[in-house]
Write a protein that holds these residues in place. Structure first.
Motif, short mmCIF file in Angstrom:
data_model
loop_
_atom_site.label_atom_id
_atom_site.label_comp_id
_atom_site.label_asym_id
_atom_site.label_seq_id
_atom_site.Cartn_x
_atom_site.Cartn_y
_atom_site.Cartn_z
N ALA A 112 0.84 -1.19 0.00
CA ALA A 112 0.00 0.00 0.00
C ALA A 112 0.87 1.25 0.00
O ALA A 112 1.85 1.33 0.75
N PRO A 113 0.57 2.23 -0.84
CA PRO A 113 1.31 3.49 -0.80
C PRO A 113 1.29 4.11 0.59
O PRO A 113 0.27 4.05 1.29
N ARG A 114 2.38 4.70 0.99
CA ARG A 114 2.52 5.20 2.36
C ARG A 114 1.53 6.32 2.69
O ARG A 114 1.09 6.46 3.81
N GLU A 115 1.22 7.12 1.68
CA GLU A 115 0.37 8.29 1.95
C GLU A 115 -1.04 8.09 1.42
O GLU A 115 -1.80 9.04 1.29
N ASP A 116 -1.39 6.88 1.09
CA ASP A 116 -2.69 6.56 0.51
C ASP A 116 -3.52 5.87 1.59
O ASP A 116 -3.14 4.83 2.10
N GLY A 117 -4.66 6.43 1.95
CA GLY A 117 -5.47 5.85 3.02
C GLY A 117 -6.09 4.52 2.67
O GLY A 117 -6.69 3.86 3.52
N PRO A 181 -17.10 7.98 -9.32
CA PRO A 181 -16.67 9.10 -10.17
C PRO A 181 -16.29 10.35 -9.40
O PRO A 181 -15.53 11.17 -9.91
N THR A 182 -16.79 10.51 -8.18
CA THR A 182 -16.45 11.71 -7.42
C THR A 182 -15.22 11.53 -6.53
O THR A 182 -14.75 12.51 -5.94
N ASP A 183 -14.71 10.31 -6.44
CA ASP A 183 -13.51 10.07 -5.65
C ASP A 183 -12.28 10.41 -6.47
O ASP A 183 -12.06 9.85 -7.55
N LYS A 184 -11.48 11.33 -5.97
CA LYS A 184 -10.34 11.84 -6.73
C LYS A 184 -9.22 10.80 -6.80
O LYS A 184 -8.85 10.20 -5.79
N PRO A 185 -8.67 10.57 -7.99
CA PRO A 185 -7.54 9.64 -8.11
C PRO A 185 -6.32 10.14 -7.35
O PRO A 185 -6.12 11.35 -7.17
N ARG A 186 -5.50 9.19 -6.92
CA ARG A 186 -4.27 9.52 -6.20
C ARG A 186 -3.09 8.80 -6.84
O ARG A 186 -3.23 7.72 -7.38
N GLY A 187 -1.92 9.41 -6.73
CA GLY A 187 -0.72 8.81 -7.28
C GLY A 187 -0.04 9.73 -8.28
O GLY A 187 -0.41 10.90 -8.41
N PRO A 188 0.97 9.21 -8.99
CA PRO A 188 1.40 7.81 -8.99
C PRO A 188 2.37 7.49 -7.85
O PRO A 188 3.17 8.33 -7.46
N TYR A 189 2.26 6.25 -7.35
CA TYR A 189 3.11 5.78 -6.28
C TYR A 189 4.12 4.78 -6.83
O TYR A 189 3.82 4.02 -7.76
N VAL A 190 5.30 4.76 -6.23
CA VAL A 190 6.36 3.85 -6.65
C VAL A 190 6.11 2.46 -6.08
O VAL A 190 5.90 2.30 -4.87
N LEU A 191 6.11 1.44 -6.94
CA LEU A 191 5.92 0.06 -6.50
C LEU A 191 7.23 -0.72 -6.45
O LEU A 191 7.28 -1.78 -5.85
N ASP A 192 8.28 -0.21 -7.07
CA ASP A 192 9.55 -0.93 -7.11
C ASP A 192 10.10 -1.15 -5.71
O ASP A 192 9.88 -0.34 -4.80
N GLY A 194 12.69 -1.00 -2.76
CA GLY A 194 13.65 0.04 -2.40
C GLY A 194 13.06 1.01 -1.41
O GLY A 194 11.88 0.94 -1.05
N GLU A 195 13.87 1.96 -0.98
CA GLU A 195 13.44 2.88 0.07
C GLU A 195 12.35 3.85 -0.39
O GLU A 195 11.62 4.40 0.43
N SER A 196 12.21 4.04 -1.71
CA SER A 196 11.18 4.95 -2.21
C SER A 196 9.85 4.25 -2.46
O SER A 196 8.88 4.89 -2.89
N GLN A 197 9.77 2.95 -2.20
CA GLN A 197 8.54 2.20 -2.43
C GLN A 197 7.38 2.81 -1.65
O GLN A 197 7.49 3.09 -0.46
N GLY A 198 6.25 3.03 -2.33
CA GLY A 198 5.08 3.59 -1.68
C GLY A 198 5.04 5.10 -1.66
O GLY A 198 4.04 5.69 -1.24
N GLU A 199 6.10 5.76 -2.13
CA GLU A 199 6.12 7.22 -2.15
C GLU A 199 5.60 7.75 -3.49
O GLU A 199 5.60 7.04 -4.50
N LEU A 200 5.17 8.99 -3.48
CA LEU A 200 4.76 9.63 -4.73
C LEU A 200 5.97 9.75 -5.66
O LEU A 200 7.01 10.28 -5.26
N TYR A 201 5.84 9.28 -6.89
CA TYR A 201 6.98 9.22 -7.80
C TYR A 201 7.55 10.60 -8.09
O TYR A 201 8.77 10.80 -8.06
N PHE A 202 6.70 11.57 -8.37
CA PHE A 202 7.19 12.88 -8.79
C PHE A 202 7.63 13.76 -7.63
O PHE A 202 8.01 14.91 -7.85
N ARG A 203 7.60 13.23 -6.43
CA ARG A 203 8.17 13.97 -5.30
C ARG A 203 9.69 14.03 -5.42
O ARG A 203 10.31 15.03 -5.05
#
Length: 296
Positions: A112-117, A181-192, A194-203
């Motif tokens: 699960a992405p770290r910042e995704d509820g 349809p009213t739920d806002k999409p979230r992401g993209p999150y890194v799935l690879d 490593g230490e960045s797994q679950g973080e927003l990619y473009f951060r």
């Protein structure tokens, strides 16, 4: 004598014209070079900033270890008997269901992405996204946002589910499109891994294209839950002329990610180490593990 004088005049005239043109060329060289560069830049900017190529996952060659296969009609009694005689191997189930009109949906990554509820992962249909630019000038993609065009209740009548036996991580980027349809999409999150797994990619990352840069390829995992959604991406990028946006796919094209219905007409699930559990309008032939089936 007159001929000699005429020849001299001609030679002097030619020399004067040559030097005059040389001086003119030298005096206008900078302006012409600047104009040529501006023209080249204008022609370069007329090209698309980048081209996106989408390749669906080839489930015949790259069958996931765990997945669900959906069908828009119930299985006949004979088809059900064929299915429940299998050992639950996804590739065999897919080989049987595909000619009937089946479609694979994957179980989304359990990381699960770290910042995704969203702690309960849904379903995904992965694809490869390749970005390439022929521009001479460079550009930088600093964000990609998912936009839902429409969402609807899933319509499959038959679900054949092979659940994962444990946590599974896949490479790529995940967009969370769960909800309606009213739920806002979230992401993209890194799935690879490593230490960045679950973080927003473009951060931490950008995508550099053009200026001789190589293309950029991503494995995309869009995740849905209760709704099948049509959606697209909007890439935000900067170049020498400022900030811009480009739609992926171009024009009015969309991606479709299909969800599993909560109450299909027929539901089959391979219970690990036990057999098939079956719920719905069907015979119980080969369904030896129905009592062990736990539905959410």
């Amino acid at each position: 004598m007159y001929a000699t004088a005429a020849a001299v005049v001609v030679v002097v005239g030619m020399l004067f014209a040559y030097h005059a043109n040389l001086l003119l060329d030298r005096s206008t060289a900078t302006d012409r070079a600047r104009s040529d560069r501006q023209a080249e830049k204008a022609v370069d900017r007329e090209q698309p900033a980048f081209v996106s190529t989408v390749t669906p996952r080839d489930y015949d060659r790259d069958t996931p270890d765990a997945a669900a296969v959906l069908l828009d009609r119930p299985l006949t009694e004979g088809e059900q008997a064929t299915l429940t005689a299998m050992n639950g191997d996804v590739s065999r189930v897919w080989g049987f269901m595909k000619p009937l009109g089946g479609r694979i949906v994957e179980h989304a990554s359990h990381v699960a992405p770290r910042e995704d509820g969203n702690r309960k992962r849904g379903q995904a249909q992965t694809f490869d996204l390749n970005l390439n630019s022929d521009r001479a000038a460079g550009l930088t993609i600093n964000d990609m946002t998912a936009v839902k065009d429409s969402c609807r209740a899933p319509t499959a009548q038959t679900v054949v589910n092979i659940p994962p036996s444990g946590a599974e991580s896949r490479q790529g980027l995940l967009w969370d499109l769960t909800g309606g349809p009213t739920d806002k999409p979230r992401g993209p999150y890194v799935l690879d891994e490593g230490e960045s797994q679950g973080e927003l990619y473009f951060r931490r990352n950008v995508v550099e294209l053009g200026n001789g840069q190589s293309n950029m390829a991503f494995r995309i995992q869009p995740e849905v839950s209760t709704h099948t959604c049509e959606w697209h991406l909007v890439a935000s990028y900067t170049d020498t002329s400022g900030s811009h946006e480009q739609r992926i796919p171009s024009g009015t094209g969309t991606f479709t990610t299909e969800a599993i219905p909560s109450q299909p007409v027929q539901y089959f699930e391979r219970v690990p180490g036990t057999g098939w559990g079956c719920v719905g309008t069907m015979s119980q032939q080969g369904c030896t593990a129905t009592e062990f089936l736990v539905l959410d």
